[in-house]
Design an enzyme around this catalytic site. Sequence first.
Site, PDB file in Angstrom:
ATOM      1  N   SER A 131       4.699  10.310  -3.402  1.00 53.97           N
ATOM      2  CA  SER A 131       4.726   9.584  -4.875  1.00 53.97           C
ATOM      3  C   SER A 131       4.734  10.083  -5.884  1.00 53.97           C
ATOM      4  O   SER A 131       4.320  11.692  -6.408  1.00 53.97           O
ATOM      5  CB  SER A 131       3.052   8.720  -5.553  1.00 53.97           C
ATOM      6  OG  SER A 131       3.138   8.247  -6.823  1.00 53.97           O
ATOM      7  N   GLU A 133       3.679  10.453  -8.878  1.00 57.48           N
ATOM      8  CA  GLU A 133       2.413  10.508  -9.201  1.00 57.48           C
ATOM      9  C   GLU A 133       1.444  11.344  -8.214  1.00 57.48           C
ATOM     10  O   GLU A 133       0.549  12.141  -9.416  1.00 57.48           O
ATOM     11  CB  GLU A 133       1.536   9.237  -8.634  1.00 57.48           C
ATOM     12  CG  GLU A 133       1.144   8.007  -9.578  1.00 57.48           C
ATOM     13  CD  GLU A 133       0.440   8.552 -11.535  1.00 57.48           C
ATOM     14  OE1 GLU A 133      -0.105   8.692 -11.803  1.00 57.48           O
ATOM     15  OE2 GLU A 133       1.170   7.785 -12.310  1.00 57.48           O
ATOM     16  N   TYR A 155      -5.512   8.330  -8.108  1.00 57.51           N
ATOM     17  CA  TYR A 155      -4.572   8.488  -6.857  1.00 57.51           C
ATOM     18  C   TYR A 155      -3.462   9.426  -6.364  1.00 57.51           C
ATOM     19  O   TYR A 155      -3.389   9.871  -5.260  1.00 57.51           O
ATOM     20  CB  TYR A 155      -4.161   7.145  -7.640  1.00 57.51           C
ATOM     21  CG  TYR A 155      -2.553   6.482  -6.807  1.00 57.51           C
ATOM     22  CD1 TYR A 155      -2.780   6.276  -5.408  1.00 57.51           C
ATOM     23  CD2 TYR A 155      -1.248   7.265  -7.017  1.00 57.51           C
ATOM     24  CE1 TYR A 155      -1.270   5.826  -4.938  1.00 57.51           C
ATOM     25  CE2 TYR A 155      -0.233   6.763  -6.504  1.00 57.51           C
ATOM     26  CZ  TYR A 155      -0.132   6.375  -5.410  1.00 57.51           C
ATOM     27  OH  TYR A 155       1.007   5.780  -5.101  1.00 57.51           O
TER      28      TYR A 155
HETATM   29  N1  GDD Z   1      -1.136  -2.436 -14.325  1.00 62.02           N
HETATM   30  C1  GDD Z   1      -0.839  -2.780 -15.380  1.00 62.02           C
HETATM   31  N2  GDD Z   1      -0.817  -3.332 -16.251  1.00 62.02           N
HETATM   32  N3  GDD Z   1       0.065  -1.031 -16.317  1.00 62.02           N
HETATM   33  C2  GDD Z   1       0.109  -1.412 -17.668  1.00 62.02           C
HETATM   34  C3  GDD Z   1      -0.398  -2.065 -18.041  1.00 62.02           C
HETATM   35  C4  GDD Z   1      -0.950  -3.145 -17.488  1.00 62.02           C
HETATM   36  O1  GDD Z   1      -1.256  -4.779 -17.480  1.00 62.02           O
HETATM   37  N4  GDD Z   1       0.247  -2.137 -19.507  1.00 62.02           N
HETATM   38  C5  GDD Z   1       0.667  -1.224 -19.700  1.00 62.02           C
HETATM   39  N5  GDD Z   1       0.965   0.058 -17.886  1.00 62.02           N
HETATM   40  C6  GDD Z   1       1.098   0.549 -18.089  1.00 62.02           C
HETATM   41  C7  GDD Z   1       0.440   1.803 -16.755  1.00 62.02           C
HETATM   42  O2  GDD Z   1      -0.450   3.137 -17.687  1.00 62.02           O
HETATM   43  C8  GDD Z   1       1.578   2.558 -16.413  1.00 62.02           C
HETATM   44  O3  GDD Z   1       1.796   3.805 -17.243  1.00 62.02           O
HETATM   45  C9  GDD Z   1       3.298   2.061 -16.611  1.00 62.02           C
HETATM   46  O4  GDD Z   1       2.703   0.996 -17.078  1.00 62.02           O
HETATM   47  C10 GDD Z   1       3.187   1.752 -14.627  1.00 62.02           C
HETATM   48  O5  GDD Z   1       1.927   1.338 -14.308  1.00 62.02           O
HETATM   49  P1  GDD Z   1       2.190   0.693 -13.413  1.00 62.02           P
HETATM   50  O6  GDD Z   1       3.206  -0.538 -12.475  1.00 62.02           O
HETATM   51  O7  GDD Z   1       0.521   0.032 -12.424  1.00 62.02           O
HETATM   52  O8  GDD Z   1       2.778   1.981 -11.883  1.00 62.02           O
HETATM   53  P2  GDD Z   1       2.195   3.182 -11.644  1.00 62.02           P
HETATM   54  O9  GDD Z   1       3.284   4.147 -12.480  1.00 62.02           O
HETATM   55  O10 GDD Z   1       1.179   2.984 -12.291  1.00 62.02           O
HETATM   56  O11 GDD Z   1       2.187   3.441 -10.139  1.00 62.02           O
HETATM   57  C11 GDD Z   1       3.046   2.960  -9.371  1.00 62.02           C
HETATM   58  O12 GDD Z   1       4.944   3.771  -9.004  1.00 62.02           O
HETATM   59  C12 GDD Z   1       3.393   5.159  -8.847  1.00 62.02           C
HETATM   60  C13 GDD Z   1       5.047   5.906  -8.431  1.00 62.02           C
HETATM   61  O13 GDD Z   1       4.731   6.311  -9.351  1.00 62.02           O
HETATM   62  C14 GDD Z   1       2.286   2.408  -8.242  1.00 62.02           C
HETATM   63  O14 GDD Z   1       3.256   1.872  -7.240  1.00 62.02           O
HETATM   64  C15 GDD Z   1       1.993   3.740  -7.405  1.00 62.02           C
HETATM   65  O15 GDD Z   1       1.325   2.934  -5.878  1.00 62.02           O
HETATM   66  C16 GDD Z   1       2.792   4.999  -7.167  1.00 62.02           C
HETATM   67  O16 GDD Z   1       2.829   5.798  -6.471  1.00 62.02           O
END
Ligand code: GDD
Length: 330
Positions: A131, A133, A155
Amino acid sequence: MAPKALITGITGQDGSYLTEWLLGRGYEVHGVVRRTSSLERSRLGHLYADPSVYGRTLHLHYADLDDPTTLRRVLVRVGPDEVYHLAGQSHVGLSFDIPESTCEMTAMGTLRLLEMIRDLPKPPRLFHAGSSEMFGRPAVAPQDEHTPFQPVSPYGTAKAFAAQMVRIYREAHGLYAVNGILYNHESPRRGENFVTRKICRAAATIREGRQRDLALGDTSALRDWGDARDYVRGMWLSLQQEIPRDYLFASGVLHSVQDVVEVAFASVGLDWRHHVRQDPRFLRPAEPSNLVGNPARARELLGWTPEISFERLITEMTRAELTGARVSGA
Ligand code: GDD
């Protein structure tokens, strides 16, 4: 004979698209499912219900990453040519609340799988879903396969451990093992607690008068978003090469959470200003920054380029949420 693939995390977004991709290329696909997974209404439901597929070219096996005996048994029985390791606790925000189980599954689970594969008489090729991340707050942007890991979440740390182990097993034990460094990738099959799906779903539900507003965390957060269907193609391509290498899969373009909101709400004719508010409950203790990828190696060596744009993806995801649009397997 048909090539055999084994997928951990087959019921997830990527697992289901990868299954379709591999079946379409004549593979016999085996999936590892946890005892708690309900298959009928999962993302695999349409394949599970199809007697010409399930039990013929698609087989599911109960096993668990934290139950090595079961997983070893499946590996030995199936004798796959390729293993796609996609399973794990994949929610970054949640990993701050459940760091131990996240590391147990994602870090130790991957190490156990590597150990099992190393012991097999004919080790299969392994794809590990890493990822962006893992980069955390990198000093350089865009990142590539040489950028050092500096994770800022439990993570990301678990994934960095797993990815580094994959590199060690490739170099020290000669396994054909590959990390995909995957940036955010979405689709109508995305889990509901990830931000794109949450926004698209809310926009459609508000449009239909079934919800009034949407509470989000940090809407200024920036991500490099792509389409999951493009990324599973990259996974497969990365195992078809002569030499095993890590590949970074990204769109190379940054968008904010706010951009997702604007495209989603506009696609159903709504003004987001009347519906979106911030809620500190969704803020995270630490956010990565600067996460944008350079997929040049994947483009040059695999011929991989993302085909689906951000706007098309978010519009499709929102429309798929409208009543009547949700079809089995969407
Ligand atoms: N989930 C979520 N919910 N995220 C929010 C929200 C909310 O209400 N509001 C803002 N965000 C912001 C998070 O703080 C983050 O900065 C961004 O939206 C994306 O969040 P997610 O969709 O939860 O994805 P992620 O970037 O944390 O992780 C995903 O991508 C990674 C690859 O970079 C996941 O799929 C991971 O498994 C993956 O490795």
